[in-house]
Design a protein around this motif. Structure first.
Motif, PDB file in Angstrom:
ATOM      1  N   MET A 169       0.827  -1.213   0.000  1.00  0.00           N
ATOM      2  CA  MET A 169       0.000   0.000   0.000  1.00  0.00           C
ATOM      3  C   MET A 169       0.862   1.265   0.000  1.00  0.00           C
ATOM      4  O   MET A 169       0.499   2.259  -0.623  1.00  0.00           O
ATOM      5  CB  MET A 169      -0.938   0.011   1.209  1.00  0.00           C
ATOM      6  N   THR A 217      -2.580   4.322  -4.738  1.00  0.00           N
ATOM      7  CA  THR A 217      -3.870   4.411  -5.426  1.00  0.00           C
ATOM      8  C   THR A 217      -4.590   3.075  -5.486  1.00  0.00           C
ATOM      9  O   THR A 217      -5.680   2.981  -6.048  1.00  0.00           O
ATOM     10  CB  THR A 217      -3.690   4.943  -6.861  1.00  0.00           C
ATOM     11  N   LYS A 218      -4.004   2.042  -4.920  1.00  0.00           N
ATOM     12  CA  LYS A 218      -4.606   0.700  -4.940  1.00  0.00           C
ATOM     13  C   LYS A 218      -5.248   0.376  -3.596  1.00  0.00           C
ATOM     14  O   LYS A 218      -4.881   0.919  -2.557  1.00  0.00           O
ATOM     15  CB  LYS A 218      -3.537  -0.367  -5.238  1.00  0.00           C
ATOM     16  N   TRP A 219      -6.202  -0.537  -3.634  1.00  0.00           N
ATOM     17  CA  TRP A 219      -6.885  -1.013  -2.440  1.00  0.00           C
ATOM     18  C   TRP A 219      -6.850  -2.540  -2.459  1.00  0.00           C
ATOM     19  O   TRP A 219      -7.194  -3.155  -3.459  1.00  0.00           O
ATOM     20  CB  TRP A 219      -8.327  -0.514  -2.445  1.00  0.00           C
ATOM     21  N   THR A 258      -8.349  -5.981  -1.699  1.00  0.00           N
ATOM     22  CA  THR A 258      -9.696  -6.483  -1.414  1.00  0.00           C
ATOM     23  C   THR A 258      -9.662  -7.867  -0.781  1.00  0.00           C
ATOM     24  O   THR A 258     -10.608  -8.244  -0.095  1.00  0.00           O
ATOM     25  CB  THR A 258     -10.540  -6.527  -2.693  1.00  0.00           C
ATOM     26  N   GLU A 304      -8.373  -0.305  -7.993  1.00  0.00           N
ATOM     27  CA  GLU A 304      -8.128   1.126  -7.807  1.00  0.00           C
ATOM     28  C   GLU A 304      -8.958   1.622  -6.634  1.00  0.00           C
ATOM     29  O   GLU A 304     -10.110   1.239  -6.471  1.00  0.00           O
ATOM     30  CB  GLU A 304      -8.509   1.907  -9.075  1.00  0.00           C
ATOM     31  N   ARG A 305      -8.343   2.470  -5.846  1.00  0.00           N
ATOM     32  CA  ARG A 305      -9.038   3.074  -4.694  1.00  0.00           C
ATOM     33  C   ARG A 305      -9.991   4.130  -5.201  1.00  0.00           C
ATOM     34  O   ARG A 305      -9.653   4.922  -6.084  1.00  0.00           O
ATOM     35  CB  ARG A 305      -7.995   3.684  -3.773  1.00  0.00           C
ATOM     36  N   GLN A 316     -11.834   7.556  -5.165  1.00  0.00           N
ATOM     37  CA  GLN A 316     -11.410   8.888  -4.698  1.00  0.00           C
ATOM     38  C   GLN A 316     -12.454   9.534  -3.842  1.00  0.00           C
ATOM     39  O   GLN A 316     -13.557   9.484  -3.916  1.00  0.00           O
ATOM     40  CB  GLN A 316     -11.082   9.775  -5.899  1.00  0.00           C
TER      41      GLN A 316
END
Length: 114
Positions: free
Chosen positions: A54, A59-61, A63, A111-112, A114
């Motif tokens: 992270m 910008t990544k999440w 899961t 992608e996270r 915004q």
């Protein structure tokens, strides 16, 4: 990415997780179990793999994740995390300071928002 796993980090993790098992904290107990030093909590390694990913990819999440452990890691060792892939499923490999794989698995990422 390289990271040294210190005794202090493991003491802090043990207190936070409430996993105070002697194999992680006591040199004599670890010696009796056949280890030169206490061993690192597997969940600490897995959490660190996620946290470091992270930091490198803000910008990544994540899961979901899956990690399998091949061998114990001794406290006060340096480990290397290698991530392969760019989106979707990321392969992660964790090696110890002599290059042996201690854990491997996958992180599912997107992608996270915004």
């Amino acid at each position: 990415m390289k990271k040294r796993i210190t005794y202090e980090a493991i003491r802090q993790y043990a207190a936070a997780s409430k996993d105070m098992a002697d194999i992680h904290l006591d040199i004599e107990i670890a010696n009796r179990a056949g280890f030169k030093r206490p061993i690192v909590h597997g969940m600490y390694i897995m959490g660190l793999a996620q946290s470091l990913y992270m930091i490198e990819h803000p910008t990544k999440w994540i899961t979901s994740y899956d990690m399998k452990f091949q061998k114990p890691l001794l406290v006060d060792s340096e480990i290397t995390f290698v991530y392969k892939g760019s989106f979707g499923v990321i392969q992660v490999s964790v090696t110890d300071d002599v290059g042996e794989v201690i854990a491997s698995g996958t992180l599912s990422v997107k992608e996270r928002l915004q």
